[in-house]
Design a protein around this motif. Structure first.
Motif, PDB file in Angstrom:
ATOM      1  N   HIS A  13       0.834  -1.211   0.000  1.00 29.39           N
ATOM      2  CA  HIS A  13       0.000   0.000   0.000  1.00 29.39           C
ATOM      3  C   HIS A  13       0.870   1.262   0.000  1.00 29.39           C
ATOM      4  CE1 HIS A  13      -2.509   3.246   1.659  1.00 29.39           C
ATOM      5  NE2 HIS A  13      -3.492   2.634   1.009  1.00 29.39           N
ATOM      6  N   VAL A  14       0.418   2.272  -0.764  1.00 27.27           N
ATOM      7  CA  VAL A  14       1.149   3.547  -0.822  1.00 27.27           C
ATOM      8  C   VAL A  14       0.205   4.687  -0.455  1.00 27.27           C
ATOM      9  CG1 VAL A  14       2.618   5.056  -2.222  1.00 27.27           C
ATOM     10  CG2 VAL A  14       2.470   2.622  -2.799  1.00 27.27           C
ATOM     11  N   THR A  15       0.682   5.579   0.407  1.00 28.80           N
ATOM     12  CA  THR A  15      -0.057   6.799   0.726  1.00 28.80           C
ATOM     13  C   THR A  15       0.672   7.966   0.081  1.00 28.80           C
ATOM     14  OG1 THR A  15      -0.694   5.871   2.861  1.00 28.80           O
ATOM     15  CG2 THR A  15      -0.896   8.260   2.613  1.00 28.80           C
ATOM     16  N   VAL A  16      -0.030   8.709  -0.763  1.00 28.02           N
ATOM     17  CA  VAL A  16       0.572   9.872  -1.423  1.00 28.02           C
ATOM     18  C   VAL A  16       0.037  11.117  -0.721  1.00 28.02           C
ATOM     19  CG1 VAL A  16       0.816  11.143  -3.601  1.00 28.02           C
ATOM     20  CG2 VAL A  16       0.668   8.633  -3.634  1.00 28.02           C
ATOM     21  N   ILE A  17       0.935  11.942  -0.198  1.00 31.10           N
ATOM     22  CA  ILE A  17       0.509  13.179   0.477  1.00 31.10           C
ATOM     23  C   ILE A  17       0.639  14.338  -0.494  1.00 31.10           C
ATOM     24  CG2 ILE A  17       0.846  14.708   2.453  1.00 31.10           C
ATOM     25  CD1 ILE A  17       2.322  12.417   3.864  1.00 31.10           C
ATOM     26  N   GLY A  18      -0.507  14.966  -0.799  1.00 26.75           N
ATOM     27  CA  GLY A  18      -0.515  16.103  -1.715  1.00 26.75           C
ATOM     28  C   GLY A  18      -1.203  15.743  -3.014  1.00 26.75           C
ATOM     29  N   ARG A 254       2.059   2.300   5.064  1.00 29.96           N
ATOM     30  CA  ARG A 254       3.166   1.381   4.753  1.00 29.96           C
ATOM     31  C   ARG A 254       4.264   2.170   4.044  1.00 29.96           C
ATOM     32  NH1 ARG A 254       3.751  -3.969   6.566  1.00 29.96           N
ATOM     33  NH2 ARG A 254       1.713  -4.925   6.686  1.00 29.96           N
ATOM     34  N   ARG A 255       3.950   2.544   2.777  1.00 27.55           N
ATOM     35  CA  ARG A 255       4.918   3.340   2.025  1.00 27.55           C
ATOM     36  C   ARG A 255       4.282   4.710   1.764  1.00 27.55           C
ATOM     37  NH1 ARG A 255       6.612  -0.701  -2.643  1.00 27.55           N
ATOM     38  NH2 ARG A 255       4.368  -0.822  -2.976  1.00 27.55           N
ATOM     39  N   VAL A 256       5.111   5.742   1.755  1.00 26.78           N
ATOM     40  CA  VAL A 256       4.574   7.107   1.687  1.00 26.78           C
ATOM     41  C   VAL A 256       5.303   7.877   0.579  1.00 26.78           C
ATOM     42  CG1 VAL A 256       4.335   9.296   2.955  1.00 26.78           C
ATOM     43  CG2 VAL A 256       4.064   7.120   4.174  1.00 26.78           C
ATOM     44  N   VAL A 257       4.535   8.646  -0.186  1.00 26.46           N
ATOM     45  CA  VAL A 257       5.138   9.586  -1.137  1.00 26.46           C
ATOM     46  C   VAL A 257       4.816  10.994  -0.649  1.00 26.46           C
ATOM     47  CG1 VAL A 257       5.209  10.401  -3.531  1.00 26.46           C
ATOM     48  CG2 VAL A 257       4.821   7.962  -3.061  1.00 26.46           C
ATOM     49  N   ILE A 258       5.835  11.819  -0.500  1.00 26.92           N
ATOM     50  CA  ILE A 258       5.596  13.204  -0.081  1.00 26.92           C
ATOM     51  C   ILE A 258       5.630  14.084  -1.325  1.00 26.92           C
ATOM     52  CG2 ILE A 258       6.416  15.138   1.323  1.00 26.92           C
ATOM     53  CD1 ILE A 258       7.362  13.120   3.381  1.00 26.92           C
TER      54      ILE A 258
END
Ligand SMILES: Cc1cc2nc3c(=O)[nH]c(=O)nc-3n(C[C@H](O)[C@H](O)[C@H](O)COP(=O)(O)OP(=O)(O)OC[C@H]3O[C@@H](n4cnc5c(N)ncnc54)[C@H](O)[C@@H]3O)c2cc1C
Length: 433
Positions: A13-18, A254-258
């Motif tokens: 799973h990836v969470t993208v912030i923005g 889990r994994r994050v993109v800023i």
């Protein structure tokens, strides 16, 4: 005590912030890989800087903002409130370190490196936009119109000679033009502008906000989740964040993109990384009944003012104002664009004009940060695209997908590493619950 790794989400799973153009393009690219993705923004998609840019997709913009000789310009930036670049004196103690790095990055050898990196990153931009906008059902938004950059006379043109030399050196198609060609290409341009260049291989997006909305809608349609809340920080485990701390409470990650644009430094700081990210505020004036017609982005290069024909009217956009994220907009700068616009296009009308200000996310060397954080490899930075974020967004999304899918990236990511600002592996700051 550090949090345990999070088991509530699938490991990929990836969470993208923005949810600006960079975050949305990234979330879309990740969904195309079949990954489960959550996109988080405090606002609706595309309401930040990506809302009101000039719409130019400019793979040939391979010269950094700080070119050799920039130091001589700095006094003018400080004293002339209406010069195309203005540094507000209040808060100068905070912006000065950034300015020093900006000037340092103008060394000829560094400019050469930056330009090569920008050329690599941006080369596929038009082709990738064409594919993505077709996929999301909005192909009409992209137009391969070319761009015009105009100067009043040879002396003004000569001031930018270094920029055009650099672009040619990178293989960008640049055609010198005079008054006759200007008249043929864009009859509405006034007599003040006598020379310049035509860039046949550049393009534009007729409505940058609608482009973000269209990509976000396709992402959501393919099962991507969109959450509306503010990310305030992270709870960290040994390897990286396990939870976001948001205005709506804690959320597992889990994994994050800023990809939080001009606010990204505040988030990476909570993961132990420092980046000299500065907002360069830009303005636009939207003219719904402009009274003149142009077919492509036309730039009054002496005033750094873009005029772009868009859905809903003609947009004048540009100016650089270095001030804090919190400082109130100075809409006199947007009105000043009209003054420049009238000199470029004398028939222009400002009836029912609408003003806007946005925060360009700018690093001093004009390169974005793309890649994992050294102390939290599960977090990928994708921010700092400055004046070229619309151009670089889709390729950035592809690169983040390469990284997270463990493929060799199509572009050498070394010049974009966050390590260039001295960040090294170190224990993550731990935030209490
Ligand atoms: C006047 C002007 C003209 C321009 N013209 C061009 C052009 O012609 N061509 C070009 O290529 N580029 C252009 N640009 C630059 C381009 O618009 C930007 O580089 C680009 O929009 C940056 O996109 P982004 O997704 O990184 O940031 P943004 O669009 O600002 O998105 C960041 C998002 O993150 C969200 N966010 C931030 N912090 C948090 C948080 N803590 N929690 C939740 N959400 C958060 C914000 O709400 C925002 O939606 C221009 C810019 C300006 C100002």
């Amino acid at each position: 005590m550090a949090n345990p790794p999070n088991a509530a989400l699938p490991p990929d799973h990836v969470t993208v912030i923005g949810a600006g153009v960079v975050g949305v393009a990234t979330a879309f690219a990740l969904r195309r890989e079949g990954l489960p993705v959550t996109l988080v923004d405090r606002d609706a998609p595309g309401m930040g800087c990506s809302y009101g840019n000039a719409g130019a997709v400019s793979p040939g913009s391979v010269a950094p903002i700080a070119m050799p000789g920039v130091l001589a310009q700095v006094p003018k930036y400080l004293v002339d409130r209406f010069s195309p670049v203005h540094v507000r004196l209040e808060g100068l103690h905070r912006t000065a370190p950034w300015l020093v790095r900006f000037v340092m990055s103008a060394r000829p050898s560094r400019v050469e490196q930056i330009s090569r990196a920008l050329a690599q990153l941006q080369a596929p931009a038009l082709e990738r936009y064409r594919a993505v906008l077709k996929d999301v059902g909005a192909p009409e938004l992209l137009q391969l119109t070319g761009q015009l950059h105009l100067y009043p006379d040879a002396a003004a043109f000569a001031k930018d000679a270094g920029v055009w030399r650099l672009r040619r050196a990178r293989g960008v198609a640049v055609e010198d033009i005079g008054r006759r060609e200007i008249r043929q290409l864009e009859p509405a341009v006034g007599e003040r502008y006598g020379c310049g260049v035509y860039l046949p291989n550049e393009g534009m997006i007729r409505n940058p906000h609608r482009a973000v909305e269209a990509i976000a809608a396709a992402y959501a349609g393919s099962g991507g989740e969109i959450l509306r809340c503010e990310v305030r920080g992270f709870e960290n485990g040994a390897e990286g964040p396990t939870h976001l701390v948001t205005s709506d409470g804690r959320r597992p990650v889990r994994r994050v993109v800023i990809a939080a644009g001009a606010w990204s430094h505040r988030l990476v700081a909570q993961l132990g990384c420092r980046v000299p990210l500065q907002t360069q505020r830009g303005y636009h004036l939207m003219l719904p009944t402009p009274g003149v017609e142009i077919r492509r982005p036309v730039v009054a290069a002496d005033a750094k003012c873009f005029a772009t024909p868009m859905e809903g009217g003609l947009r004048l956009a540009g100016t650089v104002e270095i001030a804090s994220l919190e400082a109130a907009p100075d809409f006199r700068r947007a009105r000043a664009l009209y003054h420049h616009g009238r000199r470029l296009l004398p028939g222009l009308s400002d009836a029912d004009a609408r003003e806007w200000m946005g925060h360009r996310p700018c690093l001093p060397d004009s390169l974005p940060v793309i890649g994992p954080l050294p102390n939290a490899p599960s977090v990928i930075a994708a921010f700092g695209h400055g004046h070229l974020g619309l151009t670089g967004a889709v390729v950035t999304g592809d690169l983040v997908a390469d990284i997270l899918c463990l493929r060799p990236p199509s572009v050498d990511l070394a010049p974009f590493s966050i390590r260039r600002f001295g960040n090294r592996p170190s224990p993550l700051p731990v935030r209490g619950n």
